[in-house]
Design a protein around this motif. Sequence first.
Motif, short mmCIF file in Angstrom:
data_model
loop_
_atom_site.label_atom_id
_atom_site.label_comp_id
_atom_site.label_asym_id
_atom_site.label_seq_id
_atom_site.Cartn_x
_atom_site.Cartn_y
_atom_site.Cartn_z
N TRP A 39 -3.84 -18.67 -8.50
CA TRP A 39 -3.14 -17.40 -8.36
C TRP A 39 -4.18 -16.28 -8.44
N THR A 40 -4.11 -15.37 -7.46
CA THR A 40 -5.17 -14.38 -7.27
C THR A 40 -4.59 -12.98 -7.22
N PRO A 41 -4.55 -12.25 -8.33
CA PRO A 41 -4.11 -10.85 -8.32
C PRO A 41 -5.28 -9.91 -8.03
N ARG A 42 -5.03 -8.86 -7.28
CA ARG A 42 -6.07 -7.88 -6.98
C ARG A 42 -5.45 -6.49 -6.84
N LEU A 43 -6.25 -5.46 -7.17
CA LEU A 43 -5.77 -4.08 -7.11
C LEU A 43 -6.89 -3.16 -6.65
N SER A 100 0.84 -1.19 0.00
CA SER A 100 0.00 0.00 0.00
C SER A 100 0.88 1.25 0.00
N TYR A 101 0.59 2.16 -0.93
CA TYR A 101 1.30 3.43 -0.99
C TYR A 101 0.28 4.55 -0.92
N SER A 102 0.48 5.48 0.01
CA SER A 102 -0.49 6.57 0.18
C SER A 102 0.22 7.91 0.27
N ILE A 103 -0.46 8.92 -0.22
CA ILE A 103 0.03 10.30 -0.14
C ILE A 103 -1.02 11.11 0.60
N ASP A 104 -0.82 11.28 1.90
CA ASP A 104 -1.70 12.13 2.73
C ASP A 104 -3.18 11.78 2.55
N GLU A 105 -3.47 10.50 2.43
CA GLU A 105 -4.85 10.01 2.27
C GLU A 105 -5.50 10.47 0.96
N LYS A 106 -4.80 11.28 0.17
CA LYS A 106 -5.38 11.74 -1.10
C LYS A 106 -5.27 10.69 -2.19
N LEU A 107 -4.24 9.89 -2.10
CA LEU A 107 -4.06 8.82 -3.08
C LEU A 107 -3.57 7.57 -2.36
N VAL A 108 -4.27 6.47 -2.56
CA VAL A 108 -3.87 5.18 -2.00
C VAL A 108 -3.89 4.16 -3.13
N VAL A 109 -2.78 3.50 -3.34
CA VAL A 109 -2.68 2.44 -4.34
C VAL A 109 -2.32 1.15 -3.60
N MET A 110 -3.14 0.11 -3.78
CA MET A 110 -2.97 -1.11 -2.98
C MET A 110 -3.06 -2.36 -3.87
N PRO A 111 -1.95 -2.78 -4.48
CA PRO A 111 -1.93 -4.03 -5.23
C PRO A 111 -1.65 -5.21 -4.29
#
Length: 747
Positions: A480-484, A454-465
């Motif tokens: 195999w189970t990919p999710r984003l 998980s990568y977040s920038i001040d709660e404005k952007l969250v990317v969670m692969p």
Amino acid sequence: MKKILLLQIALFTAPLLFAQQTLTGTIWEYTDSEEQKPLAGATLQWLGTQSGTNTDLEGKYSLEKVSATNKLIVSYPAYQNDTITVEKDRTILDVFMSSPSMLDAVVVIARRSGAYVSVKPILTTVITTDGLRKAACCNLSESFDNTVAVDVEYADAVSGAKQISMLGLAGVYSQILLENTPYIRLLSNQFGLGFVPGTWMESISISKGIASVTNGYEAITGQINVEYKKPETNTEKLFLNLYGSTSGKGEFNLNSRFNVKENVSTMFLLHTEGQFAKLDMNHDNFRDLPQNYQVNAMNRWDYTVPGKFEGRTMVAYLWEDRIGGTMDYTPGKEFFSDSTWGLNIKTNKLDVITKNGFLLKGHHESIGTILSFNFHDNKSIFGHRTYDAQQLSGYANVLYSNRLGKKERSKITAGASFQIDHLKDHLYGDPREYIYTSPTERMEIVPGVFAEYSYSIDEKLVVMPGIRFDYNSLYDELFWTPRLHIKWMPFKNTSLRLSGGKGYRTSNVIVENTSLLISNREFRFLEDLTPEIAYNTGISLVQSFMMKGGKSSLSLDYYYTGFENQTVVDVDRDPHYVYIANLDGKSNSHSVQAELIMLPFKRFEVVVAYRYNRVWQTNTSGEYASKALMSPHKAVLNLNYSTKFDKWKFNATLQYNSSMRLPDTKDNPVEFRLGSQSPDYFILNAQVTKKFRKLEVYVGGENLLNYKQKNPILSANEPYSEYFDASIIYAPIHGAMGYVGMRWTLK
């Protein structure tokens, strides 16, 4: 079996999960009479960060600690902000606001709605304790009346079983968790919603679309996570709830909480219920509701070593006896007449769950473990059919979590899981002397590993692969189970979410379709079944805005589910059979939803929601058709008003269900045929609650418009004929029902 049981007990006794250290407590104020009163809607935020929360209607909060600061800001509209230094090892903090600022005008204090959208990157609606109390809410199946995200319908006209669906697909494609532990599955699928008492629940989180990889590969259309009341945060030393209805149902609920010693607390929860009356309001000689007797008990322990360790353990046991069928049926007595038909389901269920978390250096690194054990014994009679089943399951999940970088914008969660299911079942006998199956025994073992970033920038952007790999012993296959998941806030009060991923599932046809046993259809398996595989993608928009009564919101979302393979249970091909096969063609679901939550003035809430589902599937005859018994259009209007200090509460819900396609019965004689479509109908529920100092009294009604399905049981007067079928249900079969109850709380 003894060896397996000993293995599960050994697994259970190992250490277990939680994850990060949290700070909990209550925010209080002093009233003019110098009495302390909990503050609902107070804001708590770590200094210089975007991490924060609000107190609930009882002034309680739970907030994850951060490593960046130990300064906590507590604010409330009529009070000066209070900045508190939180000691490193402190996990419980109560705050008393006693210095109100001087204001020239009356302050309108915002209240949290009975349901709200969480700030999580996955679209999640949280039903709070206040939302659960908008109705009698006797169990989990009765907790979704005010939402269109989850549909709850009777599975048949005899057993009283209720089933859910999300995104237009059956509830088996959604995952139901108890505090992030898989809970309702396999033998619990048919009646498990009734095994979760409403008085035990603190909140329900409903996530739509594909779920996180940390909880497995099964959740395809959504996830429902139930949080029970917790001894360390619950202020109820003793809670008593009594309930009775005009249909002859009664309930007794008792919760108690004790502090054993510092940092160790326990709760005892007891639920008993009985449907004592035999009702036949439509005069078809079948009970409209089964006589149902249940005893459900749980003991939970929460314990902590401040700054080092947190844990909780729950042990629950359930006994239930369910009796339905014709009015003259008595369990244990022979019934060989042509008109006597009986249903009797006896259930014994034991669950043990333990979760523990260990904080490592810096408090931003942790290891959590979850272990659970489940034993479920089911003995059932469906007319001349008998179905006996026994389930023994074990689950383990170990997670490592760490926040990376100076600003802690990155977080990684990785771990390994292990699921084992041992299922024995036997279905035999019917009036036509068919023997469908010999006793079967199945062992499914699934070890897996997963990782989520998980990568977040001040709660404005969250990317969670995330991705996980699981080996399934039943099919000798690697899943195999990919999710984003992505969350973006382009503006302060606007949230946009995207999600996509893959899911798998093992189908259990008889277990998941026992309502079809309440018919004289014969099950025909056309081939060996393979794993179900589906893809789900979704997009949602949540816009928040202020009104005079408080924070309001508008939610819009769209989800698509497409199956690569699916177990097709075909009831259209022939009204005398159920054909089961793997998908040979297309199967997909489109779901659109809009929900508006408004607080136009103080203490008044309006919820307006609409959803549209389009679900089509290729059946075993090769025909691509819409799903039967699925209402494409549904709308809800919910009105809530409370007087000052919640002395009186008024709730009303109007629900619209559109016409739906019915299974094909054209090959039956005319008197045993149904139309191709059901009619539209409305359901109206209402409740009034009067609050005293320690007591709440509530009076309400369900299905007040008295709408009932006509002819819910085909060939009811000849239940052993080939045309008997009680599984084609699209609306309630019993009319208006009133109820009264009381809640007594000692804090």
